[in-house]
Structure formats: structure tokens, C-alpha cells
Write an enzyme that holds these catalytic residues in place. Sequence first.
Site: not given
Ligand code: IPE
Ligand code: IPE
Ligand code: MG
Length: 254
Positions: A34, A51, A145
Site C-alpha cells: 500500500d 504503481h 517459492l
Molecule cells: C488494499 O489497499 C488493497 C491492495 C493493496 C491491493 P487499499 O489502498 O485499497 O485499501 P484501503 O482503501 O486504504 O483500505
Molecule cells: C496500493 O497503493 C496499490 C493498490 C491498492 C492497488 P494505493 O494505490 O492504495 O496507494 P495509496 O494508498 O492511495 O497511497
Molecule cells: Mg491504498
Amino acid sequence: MLEKFSKWKANFTTNDLTTSEESNIPKHVAIIMDGNGRWAKKKGLPRIAGHREGMKVINKVVRKANELGVEILTLYAFSTENWKRPKTEVEYLLKLPERFLGIELPKLIEQNVKVRLMGSLENLPEHTLRAVEKAVYETRNNTGLVLNFALNYGSRYEILEAMKAIGKQIQAGEMTEDDISEESFSQYLMTAELRDPDLLIRTSGEIRLSNFMLWQLAYSEFWFTDVLWPDFNEHHFTEAVAVYQKRARRYGGI
Ligand code: IPE
Ligand code: IPE
Ligand code: MG
């Protein structure tokens, strides 16, 4: 004595774990990757740049996990709730598996990694599925793995699908409610042949599960870090493992 020593070592050389036999390496590590969006924002870049950068971290973590003797690495790549994001971001996220595997598949094969997928195949674009299925197929005989991608995955969806499958079997007279146990229920989940995660890592400072492996994480150890996923590296991973090694898991006992 050996145990004491390795605990001490884990404490002081978190960037350099050297042993996988004498110490307690988590066999299954799950990661909620995240913070990509916030990483990009901090740099004044569009979210997709985060990303793209985050994708590059996967290889570092896979290598380190393999080296430490971790058996399964589960990565939360796209949740069933992530469809709520703007269409362009969703499209970009769902192009990443193809992009990642296009570059990394030969290296994964070289490292004896076995790719696996968990999630709903419904709604995933054809090109995403094709890329992942190719990786699963080409690594099917690998014995190292297990790299388990959670793609279009949601734990509540998974549990409901398991319940529906069980319901159907009961209706068909193929099983009765007495056949439902923790063990048999687990066999209906998308992790059927995998052990439960020993360690869960979440980056970016969020302290929540966001619908990730609710059943499987019942007794896992959690490690949270403020580091945003694109800044995460093999040293952070080793640090999380070192912290895990010092935890006492009691499973309700004493
Ligand atoms: C969780 O992250 C999903 C992934 C890392 C794929 P999100 O960014 O979607 O989660 P919330 O919305 O902060 O809970
Ligand atoms: C994690 O990073 C990737 C996915 C959830 C797919 P985010 O896109 O949620 O990044 P933040 O949380 O908005 O910083
Ligand atoms: Mg996120």
C-alpha cells in the site's frame, strides 16, 4: 543456546539475517502493498507513477524471501473494492501483471518460483488473465517459492463463494453439515492448498486489513510500517522477518 543467539542476532543485524535453519523463518508471508498513490503525490507525479515504481519492488522482495527460505509469498495486488477507483487507474493497475510478468517471468523461472493466482476471474480483462495464466503454466513444475498473487481478491467474497459451494453440495446430498469443520471449510477457500500466513506485512502506515484473508490471518503475526510501498525494499522485508522471529505465538495457549 542456539535459539538465544539467533534471537540476539535478529535484534542487532536486522538487515542481514544469515540463517534459515536455526531460526524461525515465517513459511508464509502475506503483504498488503500500500501507499503507491501517496508516494507519487509526494513527488508531484500522477498516481500511476507510484504503481509503476511499486511494481519494481516485487522482484527485490521475491529474491529476499527466496533467499531467507520463505515458502509462500502472497501479494495483494488488486482488491475487489479497487474497482471503485477512476477507470484509467483501474485499467493501469490491471495492465501491471502483464507488464511485470513480461519483464520478470524469465527471472522468476530462473529462481525456481512457482506463480499462483487467487481472486475472482470474473471481470478481469482478457490480457490480464492471459499474462497470469501463462506465468502459472510456465512455472507449474517449479519447486521453489510460491508467489501467490491476490488479484481481484476480496476475503468476504471468497468466504461467501465457499459457503455457496458447500450449500450446493449439501443440497445435492453430497455432504451434511457435520462435514463442515475448520479444516474442510479451508479447502473451499482460494488458499486451499496453502498454509495460513505466519506473517502479514502492510506498508504505508494504514493499520487495517482492507478485506484481506480474514479467515487465514486469524493467528498470524502483523507487522506494519510507515514506509510507502515504492520505497519498500529487501532490508525492510528482512527487518519484518527479524521482528517475527522474536514473537511468541501462543494460539490461545500459554
Ligand atoms: C488494499 O489497499 C488493497 C491492495 C493493496 C491491493 P487499499 O489502498 O485499497 O485499501 P484501503 O482503501 O486504504 O483500505
Ligand atoms: C496500493 O497503493 C496499490 C493498490 C491498492 C492497488 P494505493 O494505490 O492504495 O496507494 P495509496 O494508498 O492511495 O497511497
Ligand atoms: Mg491504498
